[in-house]
Scaffold this motif. Structure first.
Motif, mmCIF file in Angstrom:
data_model
loop_
_atom_site.group_PDB
_atom_site.id
_atom_site.type_symbol
_atom_site.label_atom_id
_atom_site.label_comp_id
_atom_site.label_asym_id
_atom_site.label_seq_id
_atom_site.Cartn_x
_atom_site.Cartn_y
_atom_site.Cartn_z
ATOM 1 N N MET A 25 0.866 -1.169 0.000
ATOM 2 C CA MET A 25 0.000 0.000 0.000
ATOM 3 C C MET A 25 0.905 1.223 0.000
ATOM 4 O O MET A 25 1.937 1.233 0.672
ATOM 5 N N THR A 26 0.537 2.246 -0.787
ATOM 6 C CA THR A 26 1.319 3.469 -0.860
ATOM 7 C C THR A 26 0.409 4.683 -0.756
ATOM 8 O O THR A 26 -0.786 4.607 -1.028
ATOM 9 N N ILE A 44 4.818 7.513 1.309
ATOM 10 C CA ILE A 44 5.037 6.413 2.239
ATOM 11 C C ILE A 44 4.555 5.130 1.586
ATOM 12 O O ILE A 44 3.690 5.153 0.708
ATOM 13 N N GLY A 45 5.151 4.022 2.005
ATOM 14 C CA GLY A 45 4.733 2.721 1.509
ATOM 15 C C GLY A 45 4.813 1.692 2.614
ATOM 16 O O GLY A 45 5.666 1.785 3.512
ATOM 17 N N SER A 46 3.940 0.713 2.550
ATOM 18 C CA SER A 46 3.890 -0.318 3.591
ATOM 19 C C SER A 46 5.148 -1.176 3.608
ATOM 20 O O SER A 46 5.392 -1.889 4.581
ATOM 21 N N MET A 47 5.974 -1.090 2.566
ATOM 22 C CA MET A 47 7.180 -1.895 2.490
ATOM 23 C C MET A 47 8.406 -1.187 3.070
ATOM 24 O O MET A 47 9.496 -1.744 3.080
ATOM 25 N N SER A 48 8.232 0.040 3.581
ATOM 26 C CA SER A 48 9.369 0.832 4.044
ATOM 27 C C SER A 48 8.981 1.672 5.251
ATOM 28 O O SER A 48 7.860 2.168 5.336
ATOM 29 N N SER A 49 9.918 1.866 6.157
ATOM 30 C CA SER A 49 9.660 2.727 7.314
ATOM 31 C C SER A 49 10.108 4.161 7.062
ATOM 32 O O SER A 49 9.966 5.017 7.932
ATOM 33 N N HIS A 50 10.625 4.444 5.870
ATOM 34 C CA HIS A 50 11.137 5.785 5.553
ATOM 35 C C HIS A 50 10.023 6.691 5.039
ATOM 36 O O HIS A 50 9.219 6.288 4.196
ATOM 37 N N ALA A 69 14.103 13.723 -3.497
ATOM 38 C CA ALA A 69 13.952 13.280 -2.101
ATOM 39 C C ALA A 69 15.215 12.528 -1.679
ATOM 40 O O ALA A 69 15.934 11.980 -2.512
ATOM 41 N N GLU A 70 15.446 12.496 -0.378
ATOM 42 C CA GLU A 70 16.523 11.690 0.192
ATOM 43 C C GLU A 70 15.919 10.410 0.739
ATOM 44 O O GLU A 70 14.834 10.429 1.333
ATOM 45 N N GLY A 71 16.634 9.292 0.545
ATOM 46 C CA GLY A 71 16.144 8.022 1.058
ATOM 47 C C GLY A 71 17.273 7.028 1.200
ATOM 48 O O GLY A 71 18.401 7.279 0.760
#
Length: 170
Positions: A25-26, A44-50, A69-71
Motif C-alpha cells: 500500500m502506498t 510512504i509505503g507499507s514496504m518501508s519505514s522511511h 527526495a533523500e532516502g
C-alpha cells in the motif's frame, strides 16, 4: 485513487502486489508551496519505514515535474538522493521515471513506466485549470493494465477512461 484536497493539494493512494507476492500500500501527497514557488510532498509505503519528503519544480514548458527526495540507498549503507520525474506527453499519455544519484554524481534510472489512455472521456488540455471533480475519476476505484498482463489497482481504469501502464524496473 487520487483526490483533491482544496485547490493546492492532491492525495493519492495505491495498492498492488510486490515481487514475491506481498501486498503493498502506498500514499503520496503533493502540493504547491506558494511561498517557495515549489512543489512539495511526501510518499510512504507499507514496504518501508522511511518517510520520503519531496521538493520539486516544473520545467519551463509545464510538462515535466521533477521531485527530489533523500532516502536509504540500495546498499543499505546510508542515504542517497532520488528523483521521481513525471512527464505529460499528451492528454492521453504520461511517463514516469525514477533515478538515484550515485557517489560519482551520475544519475542511474531504476524504474520507468508509461501510462496511455485506452478509452473514455478526453481529459482537459494540458495546462487547463485543475478541476477537482476530474482528479479522482468520478470517485471510481482505478486500475491499470500492467505490461505483464496483470492488473494493478491505483493507476487508471481503461473502461472508465483510465490509462494503460507499462512498468519497467531495471
Amino acid at each position: 485513487t487520487v483526490r483533491a484536497v482544496g485547490g493546492l493539494w492532491v492525495v493519492g493512494d495505491g495498492e498492488g502486489e510486490m515481487p514475491g507476492g506481498l501486498r503493498a500500500m502506498t500514499m503520496i501527497t503533493l502540493g504547491f508551496d506558494v511561498k517557495s514557488g515549489r512543489f512539495v510532498g511526501t510518499w510512504i509505503g507499507s514496504m518501508s519505514s522511511h518517510l520520503w519528503v519531496y521538493d520539486g519544480a516544473l520545467d519551463e514548458g509545464g510538462r515535466v515535474l521533477t521531485l527530489t527526495a533523500e532516502g536509504p540507498d540500495f546498499t543499505g549503507q546510508g542515504m542517497a538522493t532520488y528523483q521521481d520525474i513525471s512527464e505529460i506527453v499528451s492528454p492521453d499519455e504520461r511517463r514516469f521515471n525514477a533515478r538515484i544519484r550515485g557517489a560519482d554524481g551520475e544519475w542511474t534510472p531504476f524504474m520507468w513506466s508509461t501510462y496511455r489512455r485506452v478509452g473514455g472521456p478526453t481529459p482537459p488540455p494540458v495546462g487547463a485549470p485543475l478541476d477537482p471533480q476530474r482528479l479522482d475519476a468520478g470517485g471510481q476505484r482505478c486500475r491499470a493494465q500492467a505490461e505483464d498482463g496483470g492488473s494493478t489497482p491505483g493507476a487508471g481504469d481503461p473502461a472508465a477512461g483510465g490509462l494503460q501502464r507499462s512498468l519497467n524496473v531495471g
